[in-house]
Design an enzyme around this catalytic site. Structure first.
Site, PDB file in Angstrom:
ATOM      1  CB  SER A  39      57.847  67.079  13.972  1.00 56.77           C
ATOM      2  OG  SER A  39      57.583  65.818  14.538  1.00 56.77           O
ATOM      3  CB  SER A  64      49.835  62.288  14.961  1.00 53.19           C
ATOM      4  OG  SER A  64      50.853  61.366  14.655  1.00 53.19           O
ATOM      5  CG  ASN A  75      60.130  50.327  17.022  1.00 49.42           C
ATOM      6  OD1 ASN A  75      60.018  51.210  16.178  1.00 49.42           O
ATOM      7  ND2 ASN A  75      61.264  50.104  17.670  1.00 49.42           N
ATOM      8  CD  GLU A  76      54.934  48.679  20.234  1.00 52.32           C
ATOM      9  OE1 GLU A  76      55.411  48.644  21.379  1.00 52.32           O
ATOM     10  OE2 GLU A  76      55.017  49.687  19.499  1.00 52.32           O
ATOM     11  CD  GLU A 105      58.350  59.723   9.644  1.00 50.58           C
ATOM     12  OE1 GLU A 105      58.318  60.455  10.635  1.00 50.58           O
ATOM     13  OE2 GLU A 105      57.322  59.286   9.078  1.00 50.58           O
ATOM     14  CD  GLN A 142      55.850  63.510   9.739  1.00 52.08           C
ATOM     15  OE1 GLN A 142      56.674  63.575  10.639  1.00 52.08           O
ATOM     16  NE2 GLN A 142      55.698  62.439   8.997  1.00 52.08           N
TER      17      GLN A 142
END
Length: 375
Positions: free
Chosen positions: A159, A127, A356-357, A242, A124
């Site tokens: 990853s 980023s 999570n933010e 995902e 993947q």
């Protein structure tokens, strides 16, 4: 939602359980090493030969044409058997659903069978140094050329990239477009001319990630997924899978919760009893939530912003399970490799698949209808 399994589902689960009991290897080396990666790839071959690699896919691509419910039952049996982590997970759980939704018939015919057999392992590549959870900030670019595109830039925290064969990622094809526009979803070979892969060592020293540098890497038009410029919409399909369904199935957390319960029964420390019960309830709750999602999809629904709720829950559940285990073990926790490694990996859960933010913002704005914060 009917939680009663019919005879066909029970037979499917029994067949999977029996096969896994007979074929699951005792332990493989870490998949973040060259030897471990090869051993996991061989295990994926074994799964594929028996059509257990991708049970929900159509038979022509190597699957069993099983329902999502049957897939969940297989996942439960898989983790209950202590079977190895899926080295092919980026491909079969993230890219494949995107191919089924946005890919061409030619792409599915060409890419899915070798993916199911682990002949092509996918990384993947999303980023970048300046774009993590804020995926729309990517700077990697692609410019059109005869018969395809030339990709340039740097991807980070990719990853499986250290040992994988191919990668999928977003690139900016219109530098003048707004942030979420002018992006295109590309599939590319990690061994193509112009590609440099530099492994990134984790805390344990193993390269679970890698940087990818691309210098005018040619990608044919046939390896554009979706339409040029429509990459954001295609990528959100990958992200929904995902976060909300395929990457982290309930079977994973049910197996961990059972191991935690066994650990508590060996220690029976009353101080941590309620935490053990809460963690076990959390694993069952996530299973029921996922069954509800499967029911909605079976009735024609789609994965949307609700996937952010699932991602928040399973990432924090994973941490809770492992932190409770380490507290139960006390000073011995440093000597228990399995729980310690699991905890170290769980620490990444609130970061990958969108922090999570960011997910809380998605839930607040898109599900709860709360106003956006002033900039």
């Amino acid at each position: 939602m009917d939680l009663t399994l019919d005879a066909e589902a029970r037979a499917f689960r029994a067949e999977a359980t029996e096969w896994l009991a007979a074929h699951t290897p005792a332990r493989l080396p870490s998949l973040d090493t060259a030897a471990g990666f090869a051993a996991h790839r061989e295990w994926e071959h074994t799964l594929a030969e028996a059509r257990w690699s991708v049970v929900s896919w159509p038979r022509e691509f190597g699957g069993r044409n099983a329902s999502l419910l049957h897939w969940l039952l297989f996942e439960e049996a898989y983790y209950a058997a202590g079977a190895p982590a899926r080295v092919s997970q980026n491909g079969i759980f993230l890219l494949a659903p995107t191919l089924f939704t946005h890919g061409t018939e030619e792409q599915r015919d060409r890419l899915l069978p070798p993916m199911a057999r682990a002949e092509q392992i996918w990384a993947q590549a999303w980023s970048e140094p300046e774009a993590g959870s804020d995926l729309a900030a990517i700077r990697c670019r692609a410019r059109q050329t005869s018969g395809g595109w030339l990709l340039s830039g740097q991807k980070a925290w990719s990853s499986r990239a250290a040992f994988a064969d191919r990668a999928f990622g977003l690139f900016r094809t219109d530098p003048d477009a707004q942030r979420h526009r002018g992006l295109t979803y590309f599939l590319f070979d990690l061994r193509a001319p112009g590609v440099t892969v530099r492994p990134i060592a984790q805390l344990d020293g193993e390269p679970g990630f890698a940087e990818i540098f691309l210098d005018e890497v040619f990608v044919p038009d046939a390896d554009v997924l979706g339409k040029p410029g429509d990459g954001w919409r295609v990528a959100m399909s990958t992200s929904a899978n995902e976060r909300g369904l395929s990457l982290r199935s309930p079977g994973r957390f049910q197996a961990t919760a059972r191991a935690l319960l066994t650990l508590w029964q060996q220690n029976k420390n009353p101080v941590h009893r309620d935490r053990v019960v809460d963690a076990w309830i959390g694993a069952q709750s996530y299973r029921l939530h996922t069954l509800a999602t499967v029911t909605r999809l079976a009735e024609g629904g789609e994965l949307g912003a609700e996937s952010s709720v699932g991602k928040l829950f399973w990432s924090e559940l994973d941490l809770s399970l492992h932190e409770t285990a380490l507290d139960l073990l006390g000073a011995e926790a440093e000597l228990d490799g399995d729980w310690l490694r699991g905890w170290l990996f769980a620490l990444a859960g609130p970061i990958y698949a969108g922090t999570n933010e960011i997910q809380r913002t998605v839930v607040a704005e898109r599900l709860l209808g709360l106003p956006r914060s002033p900039r």
